[in-house]
Every structure is written in structure tokens, then in C-alpha cells.
Design a protein around this motif. Structure first.
Motif, PDB file in Angstrom:
ATOM      1  N   ALA A  28       0.953  -1.298  -0.124  1.00 53.84           N
ATOM      2  CA  ALA A  28       0.095  -0.032  -0.126  1.00 53.84           C
ATOM      3  C   ALA A  28       0.916   1.172   0.071  1.00 53.84           C
ATOM      4  O   ALA A  28       0.589   2.001  -0.759  1.00 53.84           O
ATOM      5  N   ASP A 196      -6.302   3.476  -9.308  1.00 55.84           N
ATOM      6  CA  ASP A 196      -5.419   3.888  -7.895  1.00 55.84           C
ATOM      7  C   ASP A 196      -5.321   5.275  -7.958  1.00 55.84           C
ATOM      8  O   ASP A 196      -5.588   5.987  -6.673  1.00 55.84           O
ATOM      9  N   ARG A 199      -8.723   6.530  -6.798  1.00 53.16           N
ATOM     10  CA  ARG A 199      -8.901   6.231  -5.321  1.00 53.16           C
ATOM     11  C   ARG A 199      -8.180   7.136  -4.596  1.00 53.16           C
ATOM     12  O   ARG A 199      -8.895   7.953  -3.407  1.00 53.16           O
ATOM     13  N   ARG A 205      -8.694   5.268   1.437  1.00 55.38           N
ATOM     14  CA  ARG A 205      -7.271   4.552   1.860  1.00 55.38           C
ATOM     15  C   ARG A 205      -7.693   3.135   1.036  1.00 55.38           C
ATOM     16  O   ARG A 205      -6.440   2.710   0.596  1.00 55.38           O
ATOM     17  N   ARG A 206      -8.785   2.653   1.092  1.00 55.61           N
ATOM     18  CA  ARG A 206      -9.044   1.565   0.390  1.00 55.61           C
ATOM     19  C   ARG A 206     -10.326   1.481  -0.377  1.00 55.61           C
ATOM     20  O   ARG A 206     -11.181   2.418  -0.135  1.00 55.61           O
ATOM     21  N   ARG A 229      -4.784  -2.161  -1.098  1.00 57.82           N
ATOM     22  CA  ARG A 229      -5.543  -0.909  -1.158  1.00 57.82           C
ATOM     23  C   ARG A 229      -7.155  -1.341  -1.540  1.00 57.82           C
ATOM     24  O   ARG A 229      -8.000  -0.768  -1.639  1.00 57.82           O
TER      25      ARG A 229
END
Length: 496
Positions: A28, A196, A199, A205-206, A229
Motif C-alpha cells: 500500500a 488507484d 482512489r 485508503r481502500r 488498497r
């Protein structure tokens, strides 16, 4: 491009119908991109959308290996959690394709999710790189090359693939000439890295995800590159993750997919009382179809307004392939078979605007051709097609034939990502036993690759897209429970 055209592109990709220099999963912390400014949400363009849906743009690197270089736009949409006190995070709706968009999905299929799931998540859609209204790509193909029949490599009636190889060279040359730098940076891993970046822009965060069809491969690649993630991941109608073949394996899977699903169509098409009945016995439907296709190979019927202007054997075969995606589409094939038997044709089907076709085709071509190298040898395709025509006559050799990737001018920039069982055990696969586009045989290979990370629900059902579409009530309950509570079946299960 407006939202209506974006939805048309997604529908086309779903009907038709994909890596990084790092071969091990990123942690991560290693995967975290630089800080991203807060998103500027505003009303989405287009009509027919839920008024709560908002849209924004995230900038990502054109080349993720050069994070400070040129940037492109990714269009993103969301409908916020309907119960902020119960909000868990963001649920990414990962589209199929390649060439599909989920930009309208928070307003569409996202509203079919149970209330407790809509309470738990912001629903997130996006247009993958290259697909309008994200920064768009276009190969400038000849109009005739945009037809679905041309994009699927159906051999000539005698099994010759000379025409397919000529098509591949012409289309690949056009993509190289007109696709610019973006066509070189379309791949599944690029899409995963874009996700990502989104995100991070959302401040999550995930993320959780619901990936469908090609989106299952995107979701699996994301989970391989960014395992920590991920929160709750649903992969629905699953692709074979073979890193040596990738989309070649998906195309080849249609052989098995058609054999798995055609008996279901035959039983429906022979049922008493069916106004679209084509035969008295289910056993008679397959030979009838093969006879009609062979006759249309010899004696096509003019079909004004349709491409290629006639109903020939390959048009019938292609209609069969598309119609087997869902039982609701069976009447399309049955009616075409009845018309062909009478020597007539139905009204010509509508097609999306040329600009949409150009864009969707370029995204699909760039992705599947950049993910993995295809053989360049004509002999390899000729051998495969000949074998396939004998063993799987319904698909007439198409699944082993040469797409435009056979003449793609540049090799993949990085090897395809190998899917493994490394990472958290937070993936639920849902799969129909009879799926023409992503057959169970390929789904089982993804299940095997994921190992302890995954549990699989197999529906005794027919159709592509299982959850909340063509699956079972049992399977839908299992997926909904997982998304809402995190509870998965303890082991692989079958739902009748």
C-alpha cells in the motif's frame, strides 16, 4: 461527448465484445501516488441520469513510468452513500469491454443494488483512459472496419483467413498512424493504475469493487498490483487470466461458451407456445442453425441498411454469439433464423454513431493488443482455425483466428500481470455455469490463480453478467451479503 454517447459506447462494448515492469504486488505504501487536489464535482452532462449523480475529472500520467510527464483526463462519476452514518467507503463499478464505460452506472445498475449496499458506499463510475469523455483516442478506421462483424475475425465460408489477415494489417496500420501516443499507453495495467489515482483523488485508503466481464481482469490486476488498497472485491463473469495469452484466451473461450449455452437456447426455441419457436424438438435446433448458416454462406439474402448489406452465414453466426449473452436476447436470434428460413430479413438493426464506434474500437484494440503479443504467423492461425471449424462448427473457426493484434506494429511495453494468491482474502467470484462470453472453464482458472484470496459462487444459470442480471436469487444474496457485511461463504458454493 455527452453522457448518452458514453452509454452507447458501453452498450456496444458489452454486446461485442484485453504490464507493468513490476511483476510482484506493490504494498500500500509503495503504491500510493502523489497527493491529488480535491475533486471539483458538478452536474453530469446528458439526460436520464439520477439527479444525485455528480461528475468530475482526475488527471493521471499518460505514461505511469513517467509520472511527471504529459497527463490525460479520466472522467469520474459518483452517487454518494444514501446513509452517511452507515458509509463504509467507495464501491468502484468496473466496466467490461475493453471499451466499456461505467460513467452512467451509479444511476443505472448501481440503483439495483440493495439498500444496505447503497447505504454503505459511494457508487463510483468512470470512463477508462482513451474513452470519451475521458481523453479520447481514435484510429481513424474505414467505416466498413467499424462493423462488429469485421471486428470479430470470422473466416470466409471456405475457411480461408486471407481476408482476416488483410483486415488486421489495414486496421493496425490505421491505429499506428492515427492513434497518437495514447494508443501506445492503453493496457489493463494502465487502467488499474488509473483506478488507484482515482482512489487517491477520492481520499480513500481502500476501495471496494464490482467488476464485470473484462472488468474482472481489471479488478484482478488491480488487486495484484495494489493488494492492500482493496476492501471487498466482487468479480462477476470472469475472464481467464492466462498471462501468456490474455485476450487470445478470451476469444478462444467462445468455442466452449457457445457449446455451453446453445442447448439452453435450443430448449427455449423448441418450447411449445413460444411465438418465436423454430423447431419442434430441441435436438433439431442445432442442425437447423448449421444448415441455415451454410445456405447463407452460399446464397446470402440482400439486407438493405445493414452491414455488410446482406444476411450471410457469418452475420447469422455473429447474431448467435451476441444473442446467447442473455436469455432475454434469444428472440433476436430465433427471429433471424425464421426470417432466413423464409428467405426474408427483419428491419436492419440500429448502430451507434460513427464517432462512438471509432472511439470504442480504438480503446478495445489498443488494450487487447498492448496487453500481450499475438502470433504474427499466418500458419499458426490457419492451423487453429481449421481445427476449430471441425471441433466447434457453431463458431466456424472464429475464436482461433487473427484479430488486428496479429499485425500490431509494436510489442507490449511490459509483460502481462500474473494473477496470484498473494494478498488479503477479500475476493468473491460469481459466475454462471453457462456463459457464452466468459465461460465457466476460464472462470475456474481465475479462481485457481487467486487461491486462498477468493471464494467462488457458481450459479446454475445461463447468461453473461450474473449478479442482479442473469444469475440466481441464491447467488445474488451471497454477493449482496458480502458487499453489505463482509461475510463470504466459507468455501466455494453452487447456487441452483
Amino acid at each position: 461527448m455527452g453522457m448518452q454517447k458514453t452509454r452507447a459506447a458501453a452498450a456496444l462494448a458489452a454486446a461485442s465484445a484485453a504490464l507493468l515492469s513490476l511483476s510482484t504486488p506493490l504494498t500500500a505504501s509503495a503504491a500510493a501516488p502523489p497527493a491529488t487536489p480535491a475533486l471539483a464535482w458538478s452536474a453530469c452532462a446528458g439526460s436520464g441520469l439520477d439527479p444525485r449523480q455528480q461528475c468530475a475529472t482526475v488527471q493521471v500520467p499518460l505514461d505511469h513510468a513517467d509520472p511527471d510527464g504529459p497527463r490525460i483526463d479520466i472522467a469520474v462519476s459518483r452517487i454518494p452513500s444514501e446513509k452517511p452514518a452507515a458509509r463504509r467507503g467507495a464501491l468502484f463499478l468496473i466496466p467490461g469491454g475493453p471499451g466499456g464505460s461505467s460513467l452512467g452506472d451509479p444511476s443505472g445498475k448501481g440503483q439495483k443494488l440493495p439498500q444496505e449496499v447503497r447505504d454503505a458506499y459511494d457508487l463510483i463510475g468512470f470512463a477508462p483512459r482513451g474513452l470519451a469523455p475521458s481523453t479520447a483516442v481514435d484510429c481513424g478506421l474505414e467505416r466498413g472496419d467499424l462493423a462488429a462483424l469485421r471486428l470479430r475475425p470470422w473466416p470466409a465460408p471456405d475457411g480461408s483467413i486471407d481476408g482476416n489477415l488483410a483486415d488486421a494489417r489495414r486496421m493496425a496500420d490505421a491505429c499506428a498512424r492515427n492513434g497518437g501516443e495514447l494508443i501506445k499507453h492503453l493496457s489493463t495495467a494502465d487502467e488499474a493504475r488509473d483506478i488507484d489515482r482515482v482512489r487517491a483523488a477520492l481520499g480513500e485508503r481502500r476501495i471496494s469493487a464490482w467488476g464485470v466481464s473484462y472488468g474482472t481482469y481489471v479488478g484482478a490486476v488491480y488487486g495484484e498490483l495494489f493488494p492492500h488498497r482493496t476492501d471487498r472485491v466482487v468479480l462477476d463473469s470472469n475472464d481467464d487470466p492466462d498471462p501468456a495469452r490474455v485476450s487470445r484466451a478470451w476469444l478462444a473461450g467462445h468455442e466452449r461458451g457457445v457449446e455451453d449455452t446453445f442447448p439452453d437456447f435450443a430448449a427455449w426455441a423448441a418450447a411449445p407456445g413460444n411465438p418465436d419457436r423454430v423447431a419442434r424438438r430441441a435436438a433439431d435446433v442445432r442442425p437447423l442453425f448449421l444448415r441455415l448458416a451454410a445456405r447463407l454462406d452460399r446464397e446470402p439474402i440482400p439486407w438493405p441498411g445493414a452491414h455488410p448489406g446482406e444476411l450471410n452465414g457469418n452475420v447469422l453466426r455473429h447474431t448467435m454469439l451476441e444473442s446467447l449473452n442473455a436469455p432475454a436476447r434469444y428472440p433476436v436470434l430465433a427471429r433471424l433464423m425464421r426470417a432466413a428460413g423464409d428467405g426474408t430479413v427483419p428491419p436492419a438493426p440500429a448502430t451507434p454513431p460513427e464517432a462512438v464506434l471509432q472511439n470504442v474500437t480504438a480503446v478495445g484494440a489498443g488494450t487487447i493488443c498492448n496487453d500481450v503479443a499475438w502470433p504474427a504467423s499466418a500458419a499458426a492461425y490457419e492451423k487453429g482455425v481449421a481445427e476449430s471449424r471441425v471441433k466447434y462448427p457453431l463458431t466456424a473457426g472464429m475464436p482461433r483466428n487473427a484479430m488486428l493484434c496479429a499485425a500490431w506494429p509494436s510489442p507490449p511495453r511490459q509483460p502481462a500481470v500474473r494473477i496470484t494468491g498473494r494478498g488479503p482474502s477479500n475476493i468473491l467470484l460469481v459466475q454462471n455455469a453457462r456463459d457464452v462470453a466468459t465461460p465457466l472453464a476460464g472462470a475456474l482458472k481465475l479462481r485457481e490463480a487467486l487461491g486462498r484470496r477468493a471464494v467462488m459462487v457458481t450459479n446454475d444459470a445461463t447468461g453473461h453478467n450474473a449478479y442482479l442480471a442473469n444469475g440466481t436469487a441464491c447467488g445474488d444474496r451471497a454477493v449482496s451479503r458480502f458487499l453489505a457485511t463482509g461475510e463470504r461463504p466459507a468455501r466455494d458454493v453452487r447456487c441452483d
